[in-house]
Motif scaffolding. Sequence first.
Motif, PDB file in Angstrom:
ATOM      1  N   GLY A   1       0.813  -1.204   0.000  1.00 12.37           N
ATOM      2  CA  GLY A   1       0.000   0.000   0.000  1.00 12.37           C
ATOM      3  C   GLY A   1       0.844   1.250   0.000  1.00 12.37           C
ATOM      4  N   GLY A   2       0.253   2.354   0.420  1.00 12.61           N
ATOM      5  CA  GLY A   2       0.944   3.628   0.415  1.00 12.61           C
ATOM      6  C   GLY A   2       0.554   4.476  -0.782  1.00 12.61           C
ATOM      7  N   SER A   3       1.297   5.557  -1.000  1.00 10.20           N
ATOM      8  CA  SER A   3       0.930   6.551  -2.011  1.00 10.20           C
ATOM      9  C   SER A   3       2.051   6.784  -3.012  1.00 10.20           C
ATOM     10  N   PHE A   4       1.650   7.021  -4.254  1.00 10.51           N
ATOM     11  CA  PHE A   4       2.562   7.447  -5.311  1.00 10.51           C
ATOM     12  C   PHE A   4       2.076   8.807  -5.797  1.00 10.51           C
ATOM     13  N   VAL A   5       2.948   9.812  -5.719  1.00  8.71           N
ATOM     14  CA  VAL A   5       2.606  11.161  -6.157  1.00  8.71           C
ATOM     15  C   VAL A   5       3.639  11.609  -7.185  1.00  8.71           C
ATOM     16  N   TYR A   6       3.151  12.023  -8.342  1.00  9.14           N
ATOM     17  CA  TYR A   6       4.034  12.561  -9.383  1.00  9.14           C
ATOM     18  C   TYR A   6       3.482  13.907  -9.827  1.00  9.14           C
ATOM     19  N   VAL A   7       4.314  14.965  -9.739  1.00 14.04           N
ATOM     20  CA  VAL A   7       3.894  16.313 -10.124  1.00 14.04           C
ATOM     21  C   VAL A   7       4.782  16.771 -11.281  1.00 14.04           C
ATOM     22  N   PRO A   8       4.187  17.049 -12.452  1.00 10.77           N
ATOM     23  CA  PRO A   8       4.983  17.442 -13.620  1.00 10.77           C
ATOM     24  C   PRO A   8       5.662  18.795 -13.430  1.00 10.77           C
ATOM     25  N   GLU A   9       6.558  19.110 -14.314  1.00 13.17           N
ATOM     26  CA  GLU A   9       7.329  20.349 -14.272  1.00 13.17           C
ATOM     27  C   GLU A   9       6.415  21.580 -14.261  1.00 13.17           C
ATOM     28  N   ASP A  10       6.771  22.547 -13.398  1.00 18.62           N
ATOM     29  CA  ASP A  10       6.087  23.846 -13.313  1.00 18.62           C
ATOM     30  C   ASP A  10       4.592  23.729 -12.991  1.00 18.62           C
ATOM     31  N   THR A  11       4.214  22.688 -12.264  1.00 23.10           N
ATOM     32  CA  THR A  11       2.817  22.503 -11.868  1.00 23.10           C
ATOM     33  C   THR A  11       2.684  22.703 -10.366  1.00 23.10           C
ATOM     34  N   THR A  12       1.787  23.590  -9.944  1.00 23.23           N
ATOM     35  CA  THR A  12       1.540  23.845  -8.531  1.00 23.23           C
ATOM     36  C   THR A  12       0.191  23.261  -8.139  1.00 23.23           C
ATOM     37  N   VAL A  13       0.194  22.305  -7.235  1.00 27.41           N
ATOM     38  CA  VAL A  13      -1.043  21.737  -6.696  1.00 27.41           C
ATOM     39  C   VAL A  13      -1.395  22.584  -5.479  1.00 27.41           C
ATOM     40  N   ASP A  14      -2.404  23.445  -5.600  1.00 29.76           N
ATOM     41  CA  ASP A  14      -2.614  24.480  -4.593  1.00 29.76           C
ATOM     42  C   ASP A  14      -3.479  24.048  -3.417  1.00 29.76           C
ATOM     43  N   MET A  15      -3.953  22.810  -3.398  1.00 29.04           N
ATOM     44  CA  MET A  15      -4.628  22.251  -2.227  1.00 29.04           C
ATOM     45  C   MET A  15      -3.923  20.942  -1.867  1.00 29.04           C
ATOM     46  N   PRO A  16      -3.813  20.621  -0.581  1.00 30.90           N
ATOM     47  CA  PRO A  16      -3.076  19.414  -0.194  1.00 30.90           C
ATOM     48  C   PRO A  16      -3.736  18.133  -0.703  1.00 30.90           C
ATOM     49  N   VAL A  17      -2.923  17.101  -0.859  1.00 32.10           N
ATOM     50  CA  VAL A  17      -3.432  15.743  -1.034  1.00 32.10           C
ATOM     51  C   VAL A  17      -3.151  14.997   0.263  1.00 32.10           C
TER      52      VAL A  17
ATOM     53  N   ASN B   1      -6.559  -1.690  11.865  1.00 31.44           N
ATOM     54  CA  ASN B   1      -7.751  -2.079  12.606  1.00 31.44           C
ATOM     55  C   ASN B   1      -7.564  -3.390  13.368  1.00 31.44           C
ATOM     56  N   SER B   2      -6.709  -4.280  12.864  1.00 32.80           N
ATOM     57  CA  SER B   2      -6.592  -5.625  13.429  1.00 32.80           C
ATOM     58  C   SER B   2      -5.518  -5.706  14.500  1.00 32.80           C
ATOM     59  N   GLU B   3      -5.754  -6.554  15.466  1.00 27.77           N
ATOM     60  CA  GLU B   3      -4.800  -6.759  16.545  1.00 27.77           C
ATOM     61  C   GLU B   3      -3.595  -7.557  16.055  1.00 27.77           C
ATOM     62  N   GLY B   4      -2.403  -7.153  16.519  1.00 23.26           N
ATOM     63  CA  GLY B   4      -1.194  -7.930  16.251  1.00 23.26           C
ATOM     64  C   GLY B   4      -0.725  -7.899  14.813  1.00 23.26           C
ATOM     65  N   MET B   5      -1.071  -6.840  14.075  1.00 27.62           N
ATOM     66  CA  MET B   5      -0.642  -6.781  12.673  1.00 27.62           C
ATOM     67  C   MET B   5       0.464  -5.747  12.511  1.00 27.62           C
ATOM     68  N   GLY B   6       1.075  -5.767  11.338  1.00 26.76           N
ATOM     69  CA  GLY B   6       2.047  -4.761  10.964  1.00 26.76           C
ATOM     70  C   GLY B   6       1.554  -4.020   9.742  1.00 26.76           C
ATOM     71  N   GLN B   7       1.817  -2.718   9.693  1.00 27.66           N
ATOM     72  CA  GLN B   7       1.465  -1.922   8.519  1.00 27.66           C
ATOM     73  C   GLN B   7       2.744  -1.340   7.958  1.00 27.66           C
ATOM     74  N   PHE B   8       2.939  -1.510   6.636  1.00 26.14           N
ATOM     75  CA  PHE B   8       4.229  -1.192   6.018  1.00 26.14           C
ATOM     76  C   PHE B   8       4.032  -0.422   4.709  1.00 26.14           C
ATOM     77  N   GLU B   9       3.244   0.641   4.749  1.00 26.12           N
ATOM     78  CA  GLU B   9       2.955   1.392   3.524  1.00 26.12           C
ATOM     79  C   GLU B   9       4.201   2.128   3.032  1.00 26.12           C
ATOM     80  N   HIS B  10       4.269   2.338   1.714  1.00 30.44           N
ATOM     81  CA  HIS B  10       5.394   3.050   1.111  1.00 30.44           C
ATOM     82  C   HIS B  10       4.866   4.289   0.392  1.00 30.44           C
ATOM     83  N   THR B  11       5.504   5.428   0.632  1.00 29.30           N
ATOM     84  CA  THR B  11       5.136   6.675  -0.025  1.00 29.30           C
ATOM     85  C   THR B  11       6.293   7.137  -0.901  1.00 29.30           C
ATOM     86  N   LEU B  12       6.001   7.361  -2.171  1.00 28.36           N
ATOM     87  CA  LEU B  12       7.001   7.830  -3.125  1.00 28.36           C
ATOM     88  C   LEU B  12       6.471   9.097  -3.793  1.00 28.36           C
TER      89      LEU B  12
END
Length: 476
Positions: free
Chosen positions: A193-209, A216-227
Amino acid sequence: MSSEQDHLKETDTEARFEFKKEQKAAFAAEKGLNEETIRVISEDKDEPEWMLERRLRALKQFQKMPMPTDWPGQPDLSEVDVDQIVPYIRPDVEVRGGVDDWRDLPDDIKDTFDKLGIPEAEKNALSGVGAQYESEVVYQNMQERWEEKGVVFMNMDQAVQEHEDIVKEYFMTKCVPPSDNKFAALHGAIWSGGSFVYVPEDTTVDMPVQAYFRMNSEGMGQFEHTLIVAEKGSEVHYIEGCSAPKYSAFNLHSGGVEVFVGEDAHVQYSTVQNWSKNTYNLNTKRAIVEKGGRMEWISGSMGSKATMLYPASILKGRGASDNHITIAFAGEGQNIDTGAKVYHNAPETKSTIESKSISKDGGRTNYRGLVHIANGAKNSSTSVECDALMFDNESTSDTMPYMEINESTVDVAHEATVGKIGDEDVFYLQSRGLDDDDAKQMIVSGFIEPITEELPIEYAVELNRLVELEMEGSLG
C-alpha cells in the motif's frame, strides 16, 4: 462553552479514534517473516519479477542486521518480535486498488473512515485522498483538474503496474535503500500500500493531497510506502494521517517515505499521527533535494508505545533548503524518540530545525538529530532549536544534537531549552478567569503554535484537540 459541552466534545473526539471493527479480510498472511511469506504477498499482488527480487534481497538484508540497541536512551524494542506479526492483510473490498466513491466501500470500512472524518475533510480542504485500511488502499480519488494537468496520485501497488519505469527507477534505490537500517530492510521485504505522487514540471497543486492509514486488526504490521516525485519548478503539499485502536497485543508500523524534490521545486510533507499506546512506530523518511529546491517536514507525533522517527533531507544541489518543525508528546509508559537529519552536500544550502516536545506522567521524549555540512558546502547555514516542556518531576526530556562540520565558511546555530510549566504563568491565567486545566492547555497551545500554523485549519484544530486529550489522559 459549558463543562457538559466540553465533555461531549471530548467523548466524540475520543470515539473517533478508539473504536474497533471486527476484522473482515479477503486474504491474510500467516504470522512471521520468511521467503515463502514474501512470495505469497508478491503473488497476491501480481507484481513484476523485479519487485519480488527486491523484496527477497531486502529480506536477506533484514536477517543479517542486528536489532538497534546501542543508542543512549532509545526505546526498548525487546517486545518487537516479527515472528508474532501478521505482515499482510488484504481487506475485503471488491475493487483491488480502491474505489473512487466512498459509497462503494463495504459498510464496516466506510463507517471507519466516516468516524475519522476523512470524507468531510476531502470535500472541504483537499485536492485528493487515499485511504488505506490494514495493508491495502481501499479508496483513491483526485480532482479531475489535477489529473488533466498530468498530476498522478494513486496507491503504490497500482503505480507498480501503471508507472513501472518511474517506480523501478526510484523505489528504494537512491533515497532509502534496504541497507539503511534493520526496519528499512523489513519494510523493503513486506511493504504494502501507500501513495505514489508525481507532479509534472512547473505545476503547482494548490490544495493538499492526503493519505490516511488505519490499522484495525490486533497484532498486525502496517508497512505502507510513499514515493513522491516533484519535477522542476513544481509544488505539492502531502498530508499523512495515522491511527489505530488499542489492543492487548502490540502492533508494528514501519512505513517508508522517499521524496525527490526537483530543481526549484517545493514539497511539504505533513504528518499527524495518533497511534494507540500498544503500537511501535518505526519509520524511515528521507528526501533528496536538487538545486534551489525546498523541502519541509511538519510532524506531530503522539500515541504509540515507542516511536523512533528521524526525517532526513539530503541537500544535493546549490541553494537547496530544508525546514523541520516537529512536536512530540509522551505520557505514561511512552518513549517518543524523534528528531531530524540534514546533509548539506552543496554550497549555499540552508536548513532550520525546530523541535518541541511535551512530557507528562513519567513519559519520555528525546530529540536525536544530525546536521552534516560537507567539505566544499561553502556559505551554508543551519539553525537548530529544541524546546522541551515537562509537567512533572517524573517525566524526562533529553536533547542529543550531533553536528559534523567539515567546512569553515558556514553559519551554525543551536539552542535548547527545557522547563516545566511555571506556577506564575498558571496563576496569571487563573487571575484572568481560567481554571487550572484550561490555563495549562492554553500554555501548551501557544507552545505548539509553530506547527499548527503550518497545517490547514482542519488539521490544526485536530492536532490541538488531540494534544488536549493526551493531556487529560483520555486516549489509549
